[in-house]
Scaffold this motif. Structure first.
Motif, PDB file in Angstrom:
ATOM      1  N   ASN A 142       0.542  -1.175  -0.482  1.00 34.30           N
ATOM      2  CA  ASN A 142       0.322  -0.103  -0.431  1.00 34.30           C
ATOM      3  C   ASN A 142       0.790   1.109   0.170  1.00 34.30           C
ATOM      4  OD1 ASN A 142      -2.510  -1.228   0.864  1.00 34.30           O
ATOM      5  ND2 ASN A 142      -2.134  -1.569   2.479  1.00 34.30           N
ATOM      6  N   VAL A 143       0.223   2.339  -0.689  1.00 37.99           N
ATOM      7  CA  VAL A 143       1.191   3.267  -0.519  1.00 37.99           C
ATOM      8  C   VAL A 143       0.863   4.115   1.213  1.00 37.99           C
ATOM      9  CG1 VAL A 143       1.351   5.964  -1.647  1.00 37.99           C
ATOM     10  CG2 VAL A 143       0.750   3.713  -2.815  1.00 37.99           C
ATOM     11  N   GLU A 144       1.677   4.711   1.268  1.00 36.64           N
ATOM     12  CA  GLU A 144       1.418   5.456   3.079  1.00 36.64           C
ATOM     13  C   GLU A 144       0.495   6.883   2.839  1.00 36.64           C
ATOM     14  OE1 GLU A 144       2.256   3.621   5.153  1.00 36.64           O
ATOM     15  OE2 GLU A 144       2.742   1.492   4.221  1.00 36.64           O
ATOM     16  N   GLN A 145       0.224   7.558   3.811  1.00 38.95           N
ATOM     17  CA  GLN A 145      -0.473   7.935   4.316  1.00 38.95           C
ATOM     18  C   GLN A 145       0.393   9.854   3.496  1.00 38.95           C
ATOM     19  OE1 GLN A 145      -3.962   9.421   5.014  1.00 38.95           O
ATOM     20  NE2 GLN A 145      -3.270   7.459   3.635  1.00 38.95           N
ATOM     21  N   ASP A 146       1.558   9.405   4.007  1.00 41.03           N
ATOM     22  CA  ASP A 146       2.405  10.275   3.425  1.00 41.03           C
ATOM     23  C   ASP A 146       2.675  10.467   2.094  1.00 41.03           C
ATOM     24  OD1 ASP A 146       4.741   7.928   3.349  1.00 41.03           O
ATOM     25  OD2 ASP A 146       5.658   9.232   5.517  1.00 41.03           O
ATOM     26  N   GLY A 147       1.962   9.731   1.103  1.00 35.92           N
ATOM     27  CA  GLY A 147       2.655   9.035  -0.494  1.00 35.92           C
ATOM     28  C   GLY A 147       4.113   8.367  -0.483  1.00 35.92           C
ATOM     29  N   SER A 148       4.647   8.078   0.428  1.00 35.84           N
ATOM     30  CA  SER A 148       5.557   6.884  -0.020  1.00 35.84           C
ATOM     31  C   SER A 148       5.170   6.219   0.286  1.00 35.84           C
ATOM     32  CB  SER A 148       6.754   7.258   0.982  1.00 35.84           C
ATOM     33  OG  SER A 148       5.929   6.300   2.598  1.00 35.84           O
ATOM     34  N   TRP A 149       5.897   4.789  -0.852  1.00 37.02           N
ATOM     35  CA  TRP A 149       6.078   3.549  -1.116  1.00 37.02           C
ATOM     36  C   TRP A 149       6.761   3.007  -1.905  1.00 37.02           C
ATOM     37  CZ3 TRP A 149       5.768   7.285  -4.504  1.00 37.02           C
ATOM     38  CH2 TRP A 149       6.425   6.726  -5.864  1.00 37.02           C
ATOM     39  N   THR A 150       6.873   1.288  -1.688  1.00 34.67           N
ATOM     40  CA  THR A 150       7.508   0.848  -2.482  1.00 34.67           C
ATOM     41  C   THR A 150       6.924   0.067  -3.624  1.00 34.67           C
ATOM     42  OG1 THR A 150       8.466   0.071   0.354  1.00 34.67           O
ATOM     43  CG2 THR A 150       9.094  -1.306  -1.811  1.00 34.67           C
ATOM     44  N   GLY A 170       7.555   9.841  -6.308  1.00 33.33           N
ATOM     45  CA  GLY A 170       9.349   9.626  -6.269  1.00 33.33           C
ATOM     46  C   GLY A 170      10.208   9.946  -6.466  1.00 33.33           C
ATOM     47  N   ALA A 171      10.871  10.721  -5.877  1.00 33.40           N
ATOM     48  CA  ALA A 171      13.014  10.437  -5.338  1.00 33.40           C
ATOM     49  C   ALA A 171      13.115   9.002  -5.050  1.00 33.40           C
ATOM     50  CB  ALA A 171      12.870  11.057  -4.318  1.00 33.40           C
ATOM     51  N   ILE A 172      14.005   8.494  -4.989  1.00 30.80           N
ATOM     52  CA  ILE A 172      14.239   7.275  -4.330  1.00 30.80           C
ATOM     53  C   ILE A 172      15.152   7.388  -2.622  1.00 30.80           C
ATOM     54  CG2 ILE A 172      16.367   5.316  -5.008  1.00 30.80           C
ATOM     55  CD1 ILE A 172      16.151   5.952  -8.064  1.00 30.80           C
ATOM     56  N   THR A 173      14.141   6.962  -2.494  1.00 33.23           N
ATOM     57  CA  THR A 173      14.939   5.966  -0.642  1.00 33.23           C
ATOM     58  C   THR A 173      15.121   5.339  -0.854  1.00 33.23           C
ATOM     59  OG1 THR A 173      13.088   5.301  -0.140  1.00 33.23           O
ATOM     60  CG2 THR A 173      12.170   7.849  -0.118  1.00 33.23           C
ATOM     61  N   GLY A 174      15.604   4.128  -0.715  1.00 36.52           N
ATOM     62  CA  GLY A 174      16.618   3.009  -0.952  1.00 36.52           C
ATOM     63  C   GLY A 174      16.151   2.103  -1.049  1.00 36.52           C
ATOM     64  N   PHE A 175      17.280   0.802  -1.452  1.00 38.26           N
ATOM     65  CA  PHE A 175      17.183  -0.332  -2.334  1.00 38.26           C
ATOM     66  C   PHE A 175      16.610  -1.384  -1.182  1.00 38.26           C
ATOM     67  CE2 PHE A 175      19.294   2.831  -4.715  1.00 38.26           C
ATOM     68  CZ  PHE A 175      18.093   2.407  -5.608  1.00 38.26           C
ATOM     69  N   SER A 176      16.185  -3.054  -1.408  1.00 41.12           N
ATOM     70  CA  SER A 176      16.000  -4.246  -0.720  1.00 41.12           C
ATOM     71  C   SER A 176      15.986  -4.432  -1.456  1.00 41.12           C
ATOM     72  CB  SER A 176      15.250  -3.359   0.501  1.00 41.12           C
ATOM     73  OG  SER A 176      14.107  -3.863  -0.401  1.00 41.12           O
ATOM     74  N   ALA A 177      16.108  -6.471  -0.610  1.00 40.37           N
ATOM     75  CA  ALA A 177      15.166  -6.920  -1.914  1.00 40.37           C
ATOM     76  C   ALA A 177      14.575  -8.670  -0.572  1.00 40.37           C
ATOM     77  CB  ALA A 177      16.806  -7.825  -2.341  1.00 40.37           C
ATOM     78  N   PRO A 178      13.805  -8.699  -1.843  1.00 44.24           N
ATOM     79  CA  PRO A 178      12.584  -9.555  -1.187  1.00 44.24           C
ATOM     80  C   PRO A 178      13.356 -11.251  -0.736  1.00 44.24           C
ATOM     81  CG  PRO A 178      12.013  -9.306  -3.565  1.00 44.24           C
ATOM     82  CD  PRO A 178      13.140  -8.355  -2.930  1.00 44.24           C
ATOM     83  N   GLN A 179      12.933 -11.468   0.362  1.00 47.61           N
ATOM     84  CA  GLN A 179      13.718 -12.855   0.877  1.00 47.61           C
ATOM     85  C   GLN A 179      14.421 -13.846  -0.423  1.00 47.61           C
ATOM     86  OE1 GLN A 179      14.364 -13.777   4.143  1.00 47.61           O
ATOM     87  NE2 GLN A 179      15.519 -15.689   3.365  1.00 47.61           N
TER      88      GLN A 179
END
Length: 404
Positions: free
Chosen positions: A108-116, A143-152
């Protein structure tokens, strides 16, 4: 005048009236409450709903395009945001063919507009084929990039995990989430490892890549937590496959190797360099004891350490329980084994027995022949004049004599 009974009969006869009746009851209840509390003019409450927040996918795609363009055009951003750090890392490593394709929101998109979002990313390390992974990328409301991660289960590339130190030489590449001083140390270990391996086997075009994640090996290799906690280093294909010829990198666990002295750390890196030079991670024809024992043979070849240091664990077990009745197999080489480490020492001593019996070149030939698919028994008989049973007997004797 209608009675309550007649109203109920009409409602039951017409289900569509039920909703209207409920609204009427709620309004009447509110009105009665207002009257009892002596309120002023009564105003029915207006239902409220939270505004729908949508992901700025256009902004996200633009940010991904900017990252790719920055890598391709050689720009060197000064910021500390995740995108700028990734671009600087890519330049330092020399990555090529970087792409990023937005797929879909991952939640889901958060209330502050951030999402993954799920993003398909590709890149190529010098000397490797292109690698493609489906990663998770965080975005803010613009839409600015805030970080990267990897699924399990997916490997997390170091160049997207935070700032890295990079050290290159003609034969090695070190990518480390560490200080400059620590990166220099790994570069020295890598250079020495290449030299030591080439003393024993032909490695005409040496290329050793060390990756040193700050948080250990599990996330970097997409493994369940705790899989590599006690492992100093692992040699594996860059894409996680077992395809023959796939490029191999060495992933180093700083939490383990950092506790070793200089000779111990060098043994670890040279051991893994031997795996990298002989495609040990993809060639499954050889028995496990020969794969690991030969790597330790190369790594310990020039050491002057006593057996109490190089084989202390297995000799302690022999003193307590006697020599094992068989050479260690896959079941013994388990990272969660209670005696993890002793198996490597036992395998190394088996290779020492062979080198003493027939010389180093005979051992190298055995390693090469079994890697080409020649059965172990046949290769042993051809190079040493005895088979697995005789080797096992000599090995058990050597263990027992050394444990006294």
């Amino acid at each position: 005048m209608r009675t309550v009974g007649s109203l109920l009969s009409r409602i039951q006869a017409h289900p569509a009236l039920i909703g209207a009746a409920l609204v009427l009851v709620m309004l009447l209840a509110g009105f009665v409450g207002w009257r009892l509390t002596g309120g002023g003019e009564y105003v029915a409450p207006t239902p409220t709903t939270a505004p729908v927040v949508r992901a700025d996918t256009a902004g996200a795609r633009a940010s991904l395009d900017q990252l790719v363009t920055g890598v391709r055009d050689g720009a060197k951003p000064d910021g500390d945001d995740a995108s700028s750090v990734a671009v600087r890392n890519a330049h330092a490593i020399g990555l090529e063919d970087v792409t990023a394709r937005y797929l879909a929101e991952a939640g889901n998109v958060e209330q502050d507009g951030s999402w993954t979002a799920d993003v398909e990313m590709s890149w190529r390390t010098p000397g490797d084929p292109a690698l493609t992974e489906e990663l998770r990328v965080g975005f803010d409301a613009e839409g600015a990039i805030t970080g990267f991660s990897a699924p399990q289960g997916t490997r997390m590339p170091l160049w997207l995990s935070g700032p890295v130190q990079v050290r290159r030489s003609g034969s090695s590449l070190v990518i480390a989430q560490a200080s400059a001083e620590v990166a220099d140390r790994y570069a020295e270990l890598a250079a020495t490892a290449v030299t030591q391996v080439r003393k024993v086997i032909a490695w005409d075009d040496p290329r050793l890549v060390l990756e040193v994640p700050a948080t250990g090996l599990d996330a970097a290799l997409g493994a369940p937590q705790g899989t590599y906690t006690a492992v100093a280093a692992v040699t594996a294909t860059v894409d996680g496959s077992t395809k023959a010829g796939a490029p191999l990198h060495v992933w180093v666990n700083p939490g383990v190797i950092g506790d070793l002295d200089a000779p111990g750390a060098q043994v670890v890196i040279t051991h893994e360099a031997t795996h990298a030079a002989t495609d040990a991670a993809t060639n499954t024809r050889r028995p496990m004891w020969l794969i690991e024992g030969f790597a330790d043979y190369v790594a310990l070849r020039d050491t002057k350490l006593p057996l109490s240091k190089t084989a202390g664990q297995i000799l302690a077990q022999v003193r307590e329980n006697g020599a094992p009745d068989h050479l260690p197999g896959k079941a013994e080489f388990n990272t969660r084994s209670e005696h993890f480490g002793a198996e490597y020492e036992a395998a190394w001593l088996a290779c020492e027995v062979l080198a003493e019996a027939g010389g180093e070149q005979a051992l190298v030939d055995l390693y090469d022949e079994t890697g080409r698919g020649i059965p172990l028994e046949k290769s042993l008989q051809a190079s040493f004049g005895f088979g697995v049973d005789e080797l096992t007997a000599r090995w058990r004797t050597h263990l027992s004599d050394s444990a006294r």
